[in-house]
Design an enzyme around this catalytic site. Structure first.
Site, PDB file in Angstrom:
ATOM      1  N   HIS A 127       0.842  -1.200   0.000  1.00 16.70           N
ATOM      2  CA  HIS A 127       0.000   0.000   0.000  1.00 16.70           C
ATOM      3  C   HIS A 127       0.876   1.248   0.000  1.00 16.70           C
ATOM      4  CE1 HIS A 127      -3.650  -2.351   0.932  1.00 16.70           C
ATOM      5  NE2 HIS A 127      -2.931  -3.012   1.841  1.00 16.70           N
ATOM      6  N   HIS A 167     -28.098  13.242  -3.538  1.00 15.87           N
ATOM      7  CA  HIS A 167     -29.413  13.464  -4.153  1.00 15.87           C
ATOM      8  C   HIS A 167     -29.527  12.875  -5.562  1.00 15.87           C
ATOM      9  CE1 HIS A 167     -33.360  15.219  -4.842  1.00 15.87           C
ATOM     10  NE2 HIS A 167     -33.396  15.590  -3.581  1.00 15.87           N
ATOM     11  N   MET A 227     -10.090   2.447   0.464  1.00 14.83           N
ATOM     12  CA  MET A 227      -8.831   2.971   0.963  1.00 14.83           C
ATOM     13  C   MET A 227      -8.668   4.441   0.595  1.00 14.83           C
ATOM     14  SD  MET A 227      -5.334   0.908   1.022  1.00 14.83           S
ATOM     15  CE  MET A 227      -4.145   1.268   2.310  1.00 14.83           C
ATOM     16  N   HIS A 238      -3.864  14.465  -1.976  1.00 17.14           N
ATOM     17  CA  HIS A 238      -4.164  15.521  -2.950  1.00 17.14           C
ATOM     18  C   HIS A 238      -3.714  16.893  -2.429  1.00 17.14           C
ATOM     19  CE1 HIS A 238      -7.511  13.152  -5.292  1.00 17.14           C
ATOM     20  NE2 HIS A 238      -6.368  12.507  -5.231  1.00 17.14           N
ATOM     21  N   GLU A 248     -29.183  24.388  -2.349  1.00 16.52           N
ATOM     22  CA  GLU A 248     -30.064  23.235  -2.111  1.00 16.52           C
ATOM     23  C   GLU A 248     -29.274  21.919  -2.240  1.00 16.52           C
ATOM     24  OE1 GLU A 248     -32.035  23.671  -6.552  1.00 16.52           O
ATOM     25  OE2 GLU A 248     -33.095  22.453  -5.092  1.00 16.52           O
ATOM     26  N   THR A 249     -28.470  21.822  -3.290  1.00 16.06           N
ATOM     27  CA  THR A 249     -27.668  20.626  -3.572  1.00 16.06           C
ATOM     28  C   THR A 249     -26.359  21.120  -4.150  1.00 16.06           C
ATOM     29  OG1 THR A 249     -29.669  19.364  -4.059  1.00 16.06           O
ATOM     30  CG2 THR A 249     -27.626  18.464  -4.897  1.00 16.06           C
ATOM     31  N   HIS A 287      -5.673   8.991  -0.703  1.00 15.82           N
ATOM     32  CA  HIS A 287      -6.060   7.624  -1.044  1.00 15.82           C
ATOM     33  C   HIS A 287      -4.836   6.781  -1.327  1.00 15.82           C
ATOM     34  CE1 HIS A 287      -5.422   8.103  -5.459  1.00 15.82           C
ATOM     35  NE2 HIS A 287      -5.829   9.354  -5.253  1.00 15.82           N
ATOM     36  N   CYS A 288      -5.030   5.505  -1.328  1.00 17.14           N
ATOM     37  CA  CYS A 288      -3.972   4.571  -1.673  1.00 17.14           C
ATOM     38  C   CYS A 288      -3.836   4.567  -3.199  1.00 17.14           C
ATOM     39  CB  CYS A 288      -4.316   3.175  -1.163  1.00 17.14           C
ATOM     40  SG  CYS A 288      -2.964   2.000  -1.338  1.00 17.14           S
ATOM     41  N   ASP A 332      -1.449   8.715  -1.387  1.00  9.58           N
ATOM     42  CA  ASP A 332      -1.377   9.884  -2.279  1.00  9.58           C
ATOM     43  C   ASP A 332      -2.257  10.960  -1.654  1.00  9.58           C
ATOM     44  OD1 ASP A 332      -2.077  11.824  -4.163  1.00  9.58           O
ATOM     45  OD2 ASP A 332      -2.669  10.394  -5.722  1.00  9.58           O
ATOM     46  N   HIS A 376     -27.074  16.683  -0.373  1.00  9.12           N
ATOM     47  CA  HIS A 376     -28.277  17.481  -0.138  1.00  9.12           C
ATOM     48  C   HIS A 376     -28.744  17.178   1.272  1.00  9.12           C
ATOM     49  CE1 HIS A 376     -32.326  19.166  -1.157  1.00  9.12           C
ATOM     50  NE2 HIS A 376     -32.746  18.246  -0.305  1.00  9.12           N
ATOM     51  N   HIS A 398      -7.817  -0.369  -5.115  1.00  9.46           N
ATOM     52  CA  HIS A 398      -7.606   0.001  -3.713  1.00  9.46           C
ATOM     53  C   HIS A 398      -8.588   1.086  -3.270  1.00  9.46           C
ATOM     54  CE1 HIS A 398      -3.781  -2.007  -2.281  1.00  9.46           C
ATOM     55  NE2 HIS A 398      -3.863  -2.410  -3.546  1.00  9.46           N
TER      56      HIS A 398
END
Lengths: 267, 373
Positions: free
Chosen positions: B129, B340, B184, B134, B313-314, B169-170, B132, B289, B179
């Protein structure tokens, strides 16, 4: 049963079981428990409201209108598949490879097709039980599903939160395993499998009842198309639904599985 | 909320600042300063803070407005491969997890801080494993420097230069997607040193912070339509990739299972609480939402150098992104927090609940005629 072989087999079983079954039964019938009218105390079904707020349904003394015989156990997958082979029922939504399990994944309409098949096959009248008939048969295993919390007219959220917490408690204790018919429990009447992972359809439509402060009924309306399913709590389900896990609303705990048992009108 | 173990030096630095306004200005000045490149010697001299991560949807204690200058914030995560139950229908998956949960825990630091992660691959695991971030710069987000085999550990330090909520994330070579859809992934929140701000610079503090990690799963079925189960992650690989390639998830859930944030595990708040929701989706687009509420302040793409949108709203969070929404509850009741796409919410699992207690406000809503004939 239309083939000679089956007839012979049925006849043999019939002889063995004469003491249980009426002589006219063609055999291969489910075991039945007779219910005779007698008053009992029952939390009525339906949505009850007062001044626009939800209230607990009242407890009333009720009794079934006429004697019936109810299936000791829910309809099994094996029973159901016989109806499928006869072309009178469609395959259930639940598993088909375990004949000993109660049939699951059947809608109200499916259950009625099975009742019609049984009626045609035996010449007797078979149908879904009403809420009161089912409650009579469940006897001491019937669960009072009243919330015990009254609506606060100033704050509707009080009831919503109480309902939500009650449902959370229910789902915490929920036994999700579907067990072979006859193996879950048995009550004082000899009726088995009440309140497990399978909810059972009834012939009772969802009703909305408006009452006044004294409890007098102001208005009552039925929605047939939505029926009461009995189990650990009562649920109101659309007649075409087979899998109640989907088709639930945004909050709330739906029944786990849908099955049924039938009553035979007393001969 | 305060950082659990703030060093004495940091406290003194904070105490030296007189008044909130000057604190904000100073913090802003510091932020500019720390963006100039730091030599390793500089980092060595910074205060170090060790954070104990907690399981989602909860978040470790942290300051919203940083006290003092940049720190080295130390985290430790153990990777665990474990079988988890996705619902009550027998659906199980060999999840790969950061720290034992899907999603991995939310990490919170401030812009200019250094994140120092000790990543342990448990010896009982089967797979290699890595991680990463971001929010990190270079080396595939740290992925190229953190490949650990079972029984190994690695330590990565990176500088949190961009404020916002970010996915981690992996990303092992050749198996990234598998993964990630094995659970993950997680998120890190890099707060501005002077806290969250609205469009006009008004502070946007929160009383509570929840972390919702949305996950799409792709479970193989056997010829009878039953879920397949496997004795190890590796054995599930080929079947799972075949389902993944249909791009049709069998489950879309919050926090690792259908109903993980409902019932006894529903989120809670009181009327008047300002609640922040971090929502990450490492793989697939989502559209959160709040049924019966709104997104008062929304950073849908999660980056705090952009002004928040107001009163939504969303909102749309692209796959591979974390977003932040802040809402002040105004009515009591049960709120459903959903993706939603309602099929994903109610048929595949992406629904959570918030139980909100307090007084009902008739001015906002009142039933004039109860349903009647």
């Amino acid at each position: 049963m239309h083939t000679p072989v089956t007839l012979l087999a049925s006849a043999a079983i019939g002889v063995l079981s004469l003491s249980f079954w009426p002589a006219k039964a063609p055999g291969n019938l489910p075991q039945l428990v007779r219910l005779d009218p007698a008053p009992f105390s029952h939390r009525l079904d339906g949505d009850w409201q007062r001044d626009g707020g939800q209230v607990n349904a009242p407890i009333r003394s009720v009794q079934i209108p006429a004697p019936v015989e109810i299936m000791e156990m829910p309809v099994s997958t094996g029973d159901w598949m016989a109806c499928v082979r006869d072309g009178a029922c469609i395959a259930p939504g639940g598993p088909t490879d375990r004949p000993e399990l109660p049939v699951t994944g059947v809608s109200w309409m499916d259950a009625n097709a099975y009742a019609a098949w049984m009626t045609k096959r035996t010449g007797d009248t078979w149908r879904l039980p009403s809420d009161v008939e089912w409650a009579h048969a469940a006897a001491e295993l019937f669960r009072d599903d009243a919330l015990g919390v009254e609506a606060d007219p100033a704050n509707p959220a009080v009831l919503w939160l109480a309902e939500y917490n009650a449902e959370a408690t229910r789902s915490r204790n929920l036994d999700r395993e579907v067990r072979p018919v006859g193996s879950l429990n048995v009550n004082s009447l000899g009726v088995r499998d009440i309140g497990g992972a399978v909810w059972e359809w009834t012939s009772t439509c969802l009703r909305r009842v408006d009452v006044d402060g004294t409890g007098a009924v102001l208005r009552e309306g039925e929605t047939c198309g939505i029926y009461i399913a009995e189990g650990l709590h009562r649920a109101a389900i659309n007649d075409f639904v087979r899998d109640p896990k989907s088709g639930g609303c945004s909050v709330g705990v739906p029944p786990a599985n849908l099955g049924f048992r039938l009553v035979r009108e007393a001969i | 909320m305060t950082m659990p173990s703030v060093s004495r030096r940091t406290i003194l630095a904070g105490a030296a600042l007189a008044g909130a306004l000057s604190q904000v200005r100073t913090a802003a000045a510091e932020t500019t300063a720390v963006l100039t490149s730091a030599t390793p010697t500089d980092v060595e001299s910074l205060p170090r803070v060790k954070v104990k991560l907690v399981d989602p949807p909860f978040v470790h204690e942290h300051e919203q407005i940083a006290t003092g200058g940049p720190k080295v914030v130390q985290f430790e995560m153990t990777i665990q491969e474990k079988k988890i139950k996705l619902d009550d229908s027998g659906a199980e998956i060999w999840a790969s997890t950061f720290n034992g949960t899907v999603p991995g825990p939310l990490m919170v630091v401030h812009e200019g801080d250094y994140v120092e992660l000790t990543l342990i691959n448990a010896p009982t695991n089967e797979l290699m494993h890595n991680i990463d971030f971001h929010s990190a710069t270079g080396a595939l987000g740290g992925g190229a420097l953190t490949q650990v085999n079972p029984g190994e550990k690695t330590i990565l330090r990176f500088k949190a230069t961009k404020p916002g909520v970010f996915v981690y994330h992996c990303a092992p070579p050749g198996m990234v997607a598998w993964h990630v859809v094995s659970g993950m992934n997680g998120a890190i929140m890099v707060l501005p040193r002077d806290g969250l701000k609205g469009r006009d610079g008004e502070p946007v503090p929160y009383d509570k912070l929840y972390y919702i990690g949305e996950q799409d799963f792709y479970l193989p079925r056997d010829e009878k339509g039953n879920w397949k189960t496997y004795a190890s992650p590796g054995e599930s690989y080929e079947d799972t990739v075949a389902v993944m390639k249909t791009l049709t998830p069998t489950h879309v859930v919050f926090n690792g299972a259908v109903g993980a944030l409902t019932g006894d595990n529903a989120m809670t708040a009181k009327v008047g609480d300002r609640v922040a929701f971090v929502h990450s989706q490492a793989n697939r687009d989502t559209r959160p939402h709040l049924i019966g509420g709104h997104g008062n302040y929304v950073w849908a793409t999660g980056k705090f150098n952009n002004p928040p949108e107001l009163g939504l709203e969303t909102w749309f969070i692209p796959g591979g992104t974390a977003g932040l929404m802040v809402y002040t509850f105004e009515q009591p009741g049960i709120y459903a927090y959903v993706n939603h796409n309602l099929i994903e919410a109610f048929e595949l699992g992406a629904a959570a609940h918030v139980k909100v207690e307090g007084e009902w406000n008739d001015d906002l809503m009142k039933q004039i005629l109860a349903p009647s004939a």
